[in-house]
Design an enzyme around this catalytic site. Sequence first.
Site, PDB file in Angstrom:
ATOM      1  N   GLN A   1       0.748  -1.528   0.230  1.00 10.89           N
ATOM      2  CA  GLN A   1      -0.206  -0.546  -0.400  1.00 10.89           C
ATOM      3  C   GLN A   1       0.947   1.234   0.622  1.00 10.89           C
ATOM      4  OE1 GLN A   1      -2.886   0.221   3.828  1.00 10.89           O
ATOM      5  NE2 GLN A   1      -3.845   1.634   2.459  1.00 10.89           N
ATOM      6  N   GLY A   2       0.607   2.251  -1.251  1.00 14.32           N
ATOM      7  CA  GLY A   2       1.855   3.122  -1.839  1.00 14.32           C
ATOM      8  C   GLY A   2       1.029   4.925  -0.657  1.00 14.32           C
ATOM      9  N   TYR A   3       0.946   4.615   0.655  1.00 13.28           N
ATOM     10  CA  TYR A   3      -0.401   5.416   0.972  1.00 13.28           C
ATOM     11  C   TYR A   3       0.871   6.799   1.383  1.00 13.28           C
ATOM     12  CZ  TYR A   3      -5.090   4.400  -0.182  1.00 13.28           C
ATOM     13  OH  TYR A   3      -6.065   3.379  -0.764  1.00 13.28           O
ATOM     14  N   SER A   4       0.815   6.845   2.832  1.00 13.17           N
ATOM     15  CA  SER A   4       2.386   7.699   3.331  1.00 13.17           C
ATOM     16  C   SER A   4       3.064   8.355   2.915  1.00 13.17           C
ATOM     17  CB  SER A   4       2.406   7.207   5.072  1.00 13.17           C
ATOM     18  OG  SER A   4       0.746   6.666   5.700  1.00 13.17           O
TER      19      SER A   4
ATOM     20  N   SER B   1       4.191  -1.399   5.082  1.00 13.02           N
ATOM     21  CA  SER B   1       4.698  -2.773   4.510  1.00 13.02           C
ATOM     22  C   SER B   1       4.616  -4.029   3.559  1.00 13.02           C
ATOM     23  CB  SER B   1       2.943  -2.951   5.560  1.00 13.02           C
ATOM     24  OG  SER B   1       3.566  -2.406   6.782  1.00 13.02           O
TER      25      SER B   1
ATOM     26  N   GLU C   1     -11.349  -0.807   6.770  1.00 18.56           N
ATOM     27  CA  GLU C   1      -9.555  -1.983   8.203  1.00 18.56           C
ATOM     28  C   GLU C   1     -10.508  -1.855   9.341  1.00 18.56           C
ATOM     29  OE1 GLU C   1      -5.195  -0.189   6.229  1.00 18.56           O
ATOM     30  OE2 GLU C   1      -7.092   1.347   7.601  1.00 18.56           O
TER      31      GLU C   1
ATOM     32  N   GLU D   1      -5.416  12.365  17.014  1.00 18.74           N
ATOM     33  CA  GLU D   1      -5.930  13.423  16.766  1.00 18.74           C
ATOM     34  C   GLU D   1      -6.088  13.446  15.690  1.00 18.74           C
ATOM     35  OE1 GLU D   1      -1.723  13.856  19.352  1.00 18.74           O
ATOM     36  OE2 GLU D   1      -2.558  12.600  17.610  1.00 18.74           O
TER      37      GLU D   1
ATOM     38  N   SER E   1      -3.160   8.786  13.563  1.00 18.12           N
ATOM     39  CA  SER E   1      -2.700   9.326  14.534  1.00 18.12           C
ATOM     40  C   SER E   1      -4.260   9.634  15.578  1.00 18.12           C
ATOM     41  CB  SER E   1      -2.179  10.748  14.912  1.00 18.12           C
ATOM     42  OG  SER E   1      -2.502  11.288  14.243  1.00 18.12           O
TER      43      SER E   1
END
Length: 384
Positions: free
Chosen positions: A120-123, A157, A239, A366, A364
């Site tokens: 998964q290429g998100y962050s 991951s 998820e 928040e 997060s």
Amino acid sequence: MDFAFDAVDDAFRQEARSWLEAHLTQPCAAEGGRAWEQELGRAGWIGLGWDNHGAGHGNRHASLTQQVVWAEEYARVGAPARVGHIGENLLAPTLIAYGTQAQKQRFLPAVARGDELWCQGYSEPGAGSDLAGVRTAAVPDKGRGGHRVTGQKIWTSLARDADWCFVLARTEPGSSRHHGLSFLLLPMDQPGRIEVRPIRQMSGASEFNEVFFDGAHAQECVGGEGNGWAVAMGLLALERGVSTLVQQIGFAAELDRVVRAAVDGGAVTDPVLRERLVRQWAQLQTMRWNALRTLGSTGDPGAPSVAKLLWGGWHKRLGELAVEIRGAAGAVGPDDWSARTPYELDEAQRLFLFTRSDTIYGGSDEIQRNIIAERVLGLPREPR
């Protein structure tokens, strides 16, 4: 509310349990990885329930409760960690919801067979929890069709093992935030165009990776160009539910080990620690009931955020308990340094260090609170 399984589910559970007991003795189970994924695929255990949505590319029909049964049995017997779960549980449902028929025909059968693995290429650096800040860019590849992707992803991951990656990239120059993003699929085997660098964690493991794209070719766009935010949010909503229940089976096993260590070491006689252990157990039961309650629900924008907020804090507190019940011994290494590598961590110490990240990765605390406040409770947006 009745959380019990019926007789059909019980029969399905026995089938799953018998298959796992018979096949966990095979070499592919010991190896794990791709060989084990292919064994699961041959037996029809990948893609349970896909056909329920009319996709037509899963291995067998299974009700939602039967999917839970399979996941619970798999976790309870300690079967190998799945390297295909990102393709099965994230990419596949997203294609079923947003993909074209051609995309479903191309990618779903390979995932169901265990032949193709995904990451998964998100962050990105500077765009982790705030996913709308992604800067990875994609421009039309006029020579081949599709897009050429340039940028960096982080905390990816299984990137070293993956055959494919789904990437959130900015396809509209000058766009910002949620606008101008697209959900792209690209093969990872592109020498000179994709570089994967493992990230060493403070626990000593290297599960995560940095991925650098330098004009990598993405041949597919899911959901249409510019609609990447809607597709990405649809994926994140997946998820929860079955995957959350599976996660809780692992949590229960970790809690059992912490409780046994407290009993064996005498820490359970401390009324404060004992109360905290009981609270951990009660909260885990509550999380399970909440996951079952929301299983299969749609249109609830707060459900994924509530689940993440609950389990992130719970798991972090469990890691703290794992070392606290051992007193000073929880902060030092093994007694016999000659038998082990210096600074090697034991199981409780690894749990403590890894769980420090639980309230950060995947959004997060928040960010989750903002989502609940703004999208569920209708409170004013946070000033930017």
